[in-house]
Enzyme design. Structure first.
Site, PDB file in Angstrom:
ATOM      1  N   HIS A   1       0.792  -1.237   0.000  1.00 36.20           N
ATOM      2  CA  HIS A   1       0.000   0.000   0.000  1.00 36.20           C
ATOM      3  C   HIS A   1       0.823   1.286   0.000  1.00 36.20           C
ATOM      4  O   HIS A   1       0.269   2.374  -0.066  1.00 36.20           O
ATOM      5  CB  HIS A   1      -0.942   0.028   1.205  1.00 36.20           C
ATOM      6  CG  HIS A   1      -0.227   0.340   2.500  1.00 36.20           C
ATOM      7  ND1 HIS A   1       0.436  -0.621   3.210  1.00 36.20           N
ATOM      8  CD2 HIS A   1      -0.046   1.496   3.161  1.00 36.20           C
ATOM      9  CE1 HIS A   1       0.983  -0.059   4.278  1.00 36.20           C
ATOM     10  NE2 HIS A   1       0.717   1.216   4.279  1.00 36.20           N
TER      11      HIS A   1
HETATM   12  C1  UD1 Z   1      -2.013   5.412   6.093  1.00 38.79           C
HETATM   13  C2  UD1 Z   1      -0.681   5.902   6.665  1.00 38.79           C
HETATM   14  C3  UD1 Z   1       0.379   4.822   6.484  1.00 38.79           C
HETATM   15  C4  UD1 Z   1      -0.085   3.492   7.058  1.00 38.79           C
HETATM   16  C5  UD1 Z   1      -1.407   3.119   6.410  1.00 38.79           C
HETATM   17  C6  UD1 Z   1      -1.957   1.826   6.929  1.00 38.79           C
HETATM   18  C7  UD1 Z   1      -0.292   8.327   6.549  1.00 38.79           C
HETATM   19  C8  UD1 Z   1       0.485   9.372   5.878  1.00 38.79           C
HETATM   20  N1  UD1 Z   1      -0.203   7.085   6.025  1.00 38.79           N
HETATM   21  O1  UD1 Z   1      -1.846   5.264   4.684  1.00 38.79           O
HETATM   22  O2  UD1 Z   1       1.551   5.203   7.157  1.00 38.79           O
HETATM   23  O3  UD1 Z   1       0.878   2.501   6.807  1.00 38.79           O
HETATM   24  O4  UD1 Z   1      -2.347   4.177   6.690  1.00 38.79           O
HETATM   25  O5  UD1 Z   1      -3.088   1.467   6.212  1.00 38.79           O
HETATM   26  O6  UD1 Z   1      -0.942   8.596   7.521  1.00 38.79           O
HETATM   27  N2  UD1 Z   1      -9.282   4.664   2.184  1.00 38.79           N
HETATM   28  C9  UD1 Z   1     -10.470   3.987   2.196  1.00 38.79           C
HETATM   29  N3  UD1 Z   1     -10.981   3.641   3.396  1.00 38.79           N
HETATM   30  C10 UD1 Z   1     -10.381   3.924   4.571  1.00 38.79           C
HETATM   31  C11 UD1 Z   1      -9.164   4.629   4.551  1.00 38.79           C
HETATM   32  C12 UD1 Z   1      -8.624   4.980   3.358  1.00 38.79           C
HETATM   33  O7  UD1 Z   1     -11.060   3.705   1.162  1.00 38.79           O
HETATM   34  O8  UD1 Z   1     -10.905   3.565   5.646  1.00 38.79           O
HETATM   35  C13 UD1 Z   1      -8.670   5.009   0.882  1.00 38.79           C
HETATM   36  C14 UD1 Z   1      -9.019   6.377   0.428  1.00 38.79           C
HETATM   37  O9  UD1 Z   1      -9.181   6.333  -0.951  1.00 38.79           O
HETATM   38  C15 UD1 Z   1      -7.792   7.185   0.755  1.00 38.79           C
HETATM   39  C16 UD1 Z   1      -6.691   6.163   0.604  1.00 38.79           C
HETATM   40  O10 UD1 Z   1      -7.282   4.927   0.989  1.00 38.79           O
HETATM   41  O11 UD1 Z   1      -7.663   8.267  -0.054  1.00 38.79           O
HETATM   42  C17 UD1 Z   1      -5.491   6.423   1.431  1.00 38.79           C
HETATM   43  O12 UD1 Z   1      -5.831   6.603   2.811  1.00 38.79           O
HETATM   44  P1  UD1 Z   1      -4.901   7.515   3.756  1.00 38.79           P
HETATM   45  O13 UD1 Z   1      -5.455   7.550   5.136  1.00 38.79           O
HETATM   46  O14 UD1 Z   1      -4.672   8.802   3.098  1.00 38.79           O
HETATM   47  O15 UD1 Z   1      -3.505   6.775   3.747  1.00 38.79           O
HETATM   48  P2  UD1 Z   1      -3.083   5.241   3.693  1.00 38.79           P
HETATM   49  O16 UD1 Z   1      -2.570   4.912   2.360  1.00 38.79           O
HETATM   50  O17 UD1 Z   1      -4.156   4.354   4.244  1.00 38.79           O
END
Ligand code: UD1
Length: 365
Positions: free
Chosen positions: A207
């Site tokens: 991821h």
């Molecule tokens: C975040 C953390 C990362 C961690 C990871 C674990 C930061 C900068 N990054 O990354 O260090 O390893 O979490 O998973 O804080 N989304 C969903 N549902 C959710 C959450 C996210 O669909 O419940 C999707 C959304 O499209 C979102 C994308 O995932 O835009 C990324 O989510 P985000 O919280 O920005 O960062 P992660 O890649 O999950």
């Protein structure tokens, strides 16, 4: 009575805060503890499943910040958590790890002169291109208590000029949860549901923005999976970010055409531990999985040029693999042929980290 806030936001925070929450609760005559969830992760499978498995109560405050660009997400957390702080004014805020919620809440607290403790302080990948590295560095700069998982973290902090009396080597708190729930994880039926036997597969997680957000990088890795998949079944619980990118880059057909690739939704805590402990080996770009696989003694190939958790390489079963299709294939084939790295469990990965932390704060009174 001291008021303590424990901050969670994203999936890797939950298993780190759960043991601390329970430990503080043992001393309810000394501490009143609140669990604050920023809502950075909000899907059931990224959040609620973990609250259920880790036996955490519904958070005292749920800030519902959701997804967004780094600036917007971080800003929303800062704005919403400040309101909570102004209302509640705790005596201590504890943040964990390196996600956007970590740095945002730490910043709020420190500006209101509320002491901050950073759990998992001092880890460094030395790659500022990773958002997590920036979050770690920033949080450590403003924290009053630097709670570290391993001696390399202490060394990093000392090199950066942090005073020795702020640094506490407490051990790896994620392992507290792992030890507590290992038996439950053993009972998970996830492999029966998928239809695969123990030790008959490799487990994949992927991821990191650096691996999945550009088409070329993602293809490099998927091409390797395609080849490895000829020799071993692959189970891939797919992160929402990665699923989105596969769709965006029109790579669904490629993924679906791999016959022995089992694409499954993000797993809950017990199920995911079960998948780890029974894997032949693991391919990942996660931070925490490098540690959990070291604890379980399962070979782990980390698809990154660096790690903030080098102890998993020095002492554990982890190894870094260059992001080239052939390098990934070669490393996997070696393991399949039986050439497996042995490791040991690092010091203080013993299930007693939460206990050590709470004693630090009790002894202050
Ligand atoms: C975040 C953390 C990362 C961690 C990871 C674990 C930061 C900068 N990054 O990354 O260090 O390893 O979490 O998973 O804080 N989304 C969903 N549902 C959710 C959450 C996210 O669909 O419940 C999707 C959304 O499209 C979102 C994308 O995932 O835009 C990324 O989510 P985000 O919280 O920005 O960062 P992660 O890649 O999950």
């Amino acid at each position: 009575m001291r008021k303590v806030h424990l901050i969670v936001g994203a999936r890797p925070n939950f298993m780190k805060m759960a043991p601390l929450y329970k430990e503080f609760k043992k001393y309810s005559d000394e501490f009143s503890v609140k669990l604050i969830h920023t809502g950075q992760h909000y899907d059931e499978r990224m959040s609620k499943f973990f609250f259920d498995d880790l036996q955490l109560p519904y958070p005292d405050e749920y800030l519902e910040v959701g997804s967004g660009t780094h600036g917007k997400q971080t800003a929303r957390i800062i704005e919403r958590y400040e309101d909570v702080l102004l209302k509640d004014m705790p005596d201590l805020v504890i943040v964990a790890g390196d996600v956007n919620s970590t740095v945002a809440c730490a910043l709020d607290a420190v500006k209101l002169h509320i002491p901050v403790a950073h759990l998992e302080a001092g880890l460094r990948s030395h790659a500022k291109s990773m958002p997590e590295e920036i979050n770690r560095i920033m949080t450590d700069v403003i924290s009053d208590y630097l709670l570290t998982p391993s001696p390399d973290a202490d060394e990093n902090l000392l090199k950066e000029g942090k005073p020795k009396d702020k640094i506490y080597l407490v051990g790896n708190i994620m392992i507290d949860s792992l030890i507590q729930y290992k038996n439950k994880a053993e009972e998970s039926k996830i492999l029966d549901e998928i239809g695969i036997s123990k030790k008959d597969y490799a487990l994949i997680t992927l991821h990191r923005p650096s691996n999945v957000d550009n088409e070329k990088g993602l293809l490099t890795i998927l091409n390797a999976f395609e080849e490895i998949n000829k020799d071993v079944k692959l189970i891939f619980p797919i992160h929402p970010r990665t699923r989105k990118r596969i769709e965006e880059f029109n790579l669904e057909e490629k993924v679906n055409s791999m016959k022995n690739l089992y694409l499954v939704p993000p797993a809950g805590y017990y199920d995911f531990l079960h998948l780890q402990m029974n894997a032949k080996f693991i391919l990942t770009d996660s931070g925490g999985i490098q540690e959990e696989s070291t604890y379980f003694g399962i070979p782990c190939l980390t698809l990154r040029p660096n790690t903030e958790r080098p102890i998993t390489i020095w002492e554990g079963t982890n190894q870094l693999v260059k992001l080239e299709t052939d390098d990934i294939i070669d490393a996997a084939k070696k393991i399949i042929a039986g050439d497996v790295k042995q490791g040991k469990i690092p010091k203080f990965w013993d299930g007693k980290t939460a206990e050590r932390i709470v004693q630090i704060f009790r002894n202050e009174n």
